[in-house]
Design a protein around this motif. Structure first.
Motif, short mmCIF file in Angstrom:
data_model
loop_
_atom_site.label_atom_id
_atom_site.label_comp_id
_atom_site.label_asym_id
_atom_site.label_seq_id
_atom_site.Cartn_x
_atom_site.Cartn_y
_atom_site.Cartn_z
N UNK A 88 0.84 -1.21 0.00
CA UNK A 88 0.00 0.00 0.00
C UNK A 88 0.87 1.25 0.00
N UNK A 89 1.89 1.27 0.85
CA UNK A 89 2.73 2.45 0.97
C UNK A 89 3.64 2.66 -0.24
N UNK A 90 4.30 1.60 -0.66
CA UNK A 90 5.27 1.75 -1.75
C UNK A 90 4.60 2.09 -3.08
N UNK A 91 3.36 1.64 -3.30
CA UNK A 91 2.65 2.05 -4.51
C UNK A 91 2.41 3.55 -4.51
N UNK A 92 2.29 4.14 -3.32
CA UNK A 92 2.21 5.60 -3.25
C UNK A 92 3.56 6.24 -3.49
N UNK A 93 4.57 5.77 -2.78
CA UNK A 93 5.92 6.35 -2.89
C UNK A 93 6.43 6.41 -4.32
N UNK A 94 6.23 5.35 -5.08
CA UNK A 94 6.84 5.25 -6.40
C UNK A 94 6.24 6.25 -7.39
N UNK A 95 5.14 6.87 -7.03
CA UNK A 95 4.52 7.85 -7.92
C UNK A 95 4.97 9.29 -7.60
N UNK A 96 5.76 9.47 -6.55
CA UNK A 96 6.31 10.79 -6.23
C UNK A 96 7.59 10.94 -7.03
N UNK A 97 7.67 11.90 -7.96
CA UNK A 97 8.83 11.98 -8.86
C UNK A 97 10.18 12.00 -8.15
N UNK A 98 10.29 12.65 -7.00
CA UNK A 98 11.57 12.75 -6.32
C UNK A 98 11.92 11.52 -5.49
N UNK A 100 12.80 22.44 1.60
CA UNK A 100 13.56 21.92 0.47
C UNK A 100 12.61 21.40 -0.59
N UNK A 101 13.15 21.14 -1.77
CA UNK A 101 12.32 20.77 -2.91
C UNK A 101 11.55 19.47 -2.66
N UNK A 102 12.21 18.50 -2.05
CA UNK A 102 11.54 17.23 -1.77
C UNK A 102 10.33 17.45 -0.86
N UNK A 103 10.51 18.25 0.16
CA UNK A 103 9.44 18.46 1.13
C UNK A 103 8.21 19.09 0.50
N UNK A 104 8.39 20.06 -0.39
CA UNK A 104 7.20 20.70 -0.96
C UNK A 104 6.46 19.75 -1.88
N UNK A 105 7.19 18.83 -2.53
CA UNK A 105 6.51 17.83 -3.35
C UNK A 105 5.81 16.79 -2.48
N UNK A 110 9.34 4.78 -14.18
CA UNK A 110 9.71 5.54 -15.37
C UNK A 110 8.73 6.68 -15.61
N UNK A 111 7.46 6.40 -15.41
CA UNK A 111 6.42 7.41 -15.55
C UNK A 111 6.66 8.57 -14.58
N UNK A 112 6.87 8.26 -13.30
CA UNK A 112 7.08 9.31 -12.30
C UNK A 112 8.36 10.08 -12.56
N UNK A 113 9.42 9.37 -12.90
CA UNK A 113 10.71 10.00 -13.13
C UNK A 113 10.67 11.02 -14.28
N UNK A 114 9.82 10.78 -15.26
CA UNK A 114 9.75 11.69 -16.41
C UNK A 114 9.37 13.11 -16.00
N UNK A 115 8.61 13.24 -14.90
CA UNK A 115 8.19 14.57 -14.45
C UNK A 115 9.32 15.36 -13.80
N UNK A 116 10.41 14.68 -13.43
CA UNK A 116 11.56 15.42 -12.91
C UNK A 116 12.07 16.38 -13.97
#
Length: 330
Positions: A134-144, A166-171, A229-235
């Motif tokens: 449940x948790x990791x499916x959420x985490x992997x969608x956060x680009x950072x 910092x940038x991570x925190x605001x995301x 890969x999907x999430x990373x593209x938004x970086x």
């Protein structure tokens, strides 16, 4: 902001946030609850021993608390994958390159999906496996959480609404909480309802089926790599489209916020919709799946409850959050 020269021994003592924060993780869980089948709901409620209206949301942030325990410290590197790419010129994730022997979020999703299907595990271990999924499916969608640069953005100083962070925190937290106005369980339930409506009848109605492309519960690594890969593209396109210099030291509650919020909403919606489909597929899968089953080339996937030493860079990434972060802890 944490000094990059801070002694490693002090890092576990620092305040921390979780990917998407409490609001995001709970919202992902509520979205999933809206789409899972009745049999999947019964399956999850039985494992979690929770028949409340928030049975998935109630455990959505458990993994972040657990990793601060002595027993769970080993799981810290499993919340992310360090994509060694070159944003904004090039964004990409490579499993062999970016997932080390101690594991990463991609291998963790594969491992705990298999453990969840392993009926001869103890009830406690299967419950932990479900909580991690449940948790990791959420985490992997956060680009950072799918980026190595400056410890996933933790090392990039910014301000938001006049507060240094910092940038991570605001995301993770600031932007979503500004949009919704809070981070309570009911805030998450309300936000989830809005996003579910957009999936079912609104702007994502015609694209949501495509979010499940590549989903194969028999191969957790390949499936998770699609999401990573999907999430990373938004970086490259949204997080740092002008590179570090475009955000370092800047106030990001204006045009940057306006550009980021649609991506945050989309990624939260995808995470919830994919989590529902993933849990449905687990329940529908044949019983007796072999422990460790999956696609070729997988690295170490069996994360038993034990500690191991991790390299300094990855410890810093696991614990290197903003020690001066304002407000509540997630």
């Amino acid at each position: 902001m944490i000094s990059k020269s801070l002694p490693l021994a002090l890092l576990p003592l620092l305040p921390q946030v979780s990917a998407w924060g409490t609001l995001g993780h709970d919202t992902v869980a509520f979205i999933a609850q809206s789409f899972i089948s009745n049999s999947t709901a019964a399956f999850a409620q039985g494992i979690l021993n929770d028949t409340s209206s928030a049975f998935l949301a109630n455990v959505a942030t458990w993994a972040d608390s657990y990793r601060y325990t002595t027993e769970g410290a080993f799981s810290a590197p499993l919340h992310y994958i360090d994509a060694l790419d070159s944003p904004p010129e090039s964004c990409n994730v490579d499993y062999d390159r970016d997932c080390p022997e101690e594991g990463c979020i991609v291998s963790a999703i594969a491992n705990y999906t298999t453990r969840l299907q392993t009926t001869n595990l103890s009830a406690t271990e299967r419950q932990k496996a479900l909580k991690w999924v449940i948790h990791f499916l959420g985490d992997i969608h956060q680009p950072l959480h799918v980026e190595n640069l400056e410890i996933g953005g933790n090392g990039i100083n910014v301000t938001f609404d006049g507060t240094a962070t910092n940038l991570h925190h605001i995301w993770d937290s600031n932007m979503a909480e500004k949009l919704i106005g809070g981070y309570s369980l009911e805030d998450a339930r309300t936000w989830a309802g809005e996003l579910v409506q957009e999936i079912e009848t609104g702007k994502w109605k015609n694209q949501s089926a495509g979010w499940l492309t590549g989903l194969d519960v028999r191969n957790g690594v390949d499936s998770a790599m699609v999401w990573a890969t999907d999430a990373n593209s938004y970086v490259c396109t949204t997080v740092i489209p002008q590179g570090e210099a475009g955000v370092e030291g800047k106030e990001l509650d204006g045009a940057y916020y306006d550009a980021a919020i649609p991506v945050i909403q989309l990624q939260i919606a995808k995470a919830g919709y994919r989590l529902a489909a993933w849990l449905d597929a687990i329940v529908e899968a044949e019983k007796g799946v072999e422990h460790g089953h999956g696609g070729g080339g997988q690295k170490r996937k069996e994360f038993e409850l034990e500690d191991w030493m991790v390299e300094a860079r990855r410890v810093r990434r696991a614990f290197g959050w903003n020690c001066g972060a304002e407000g509540h802890r997630h």
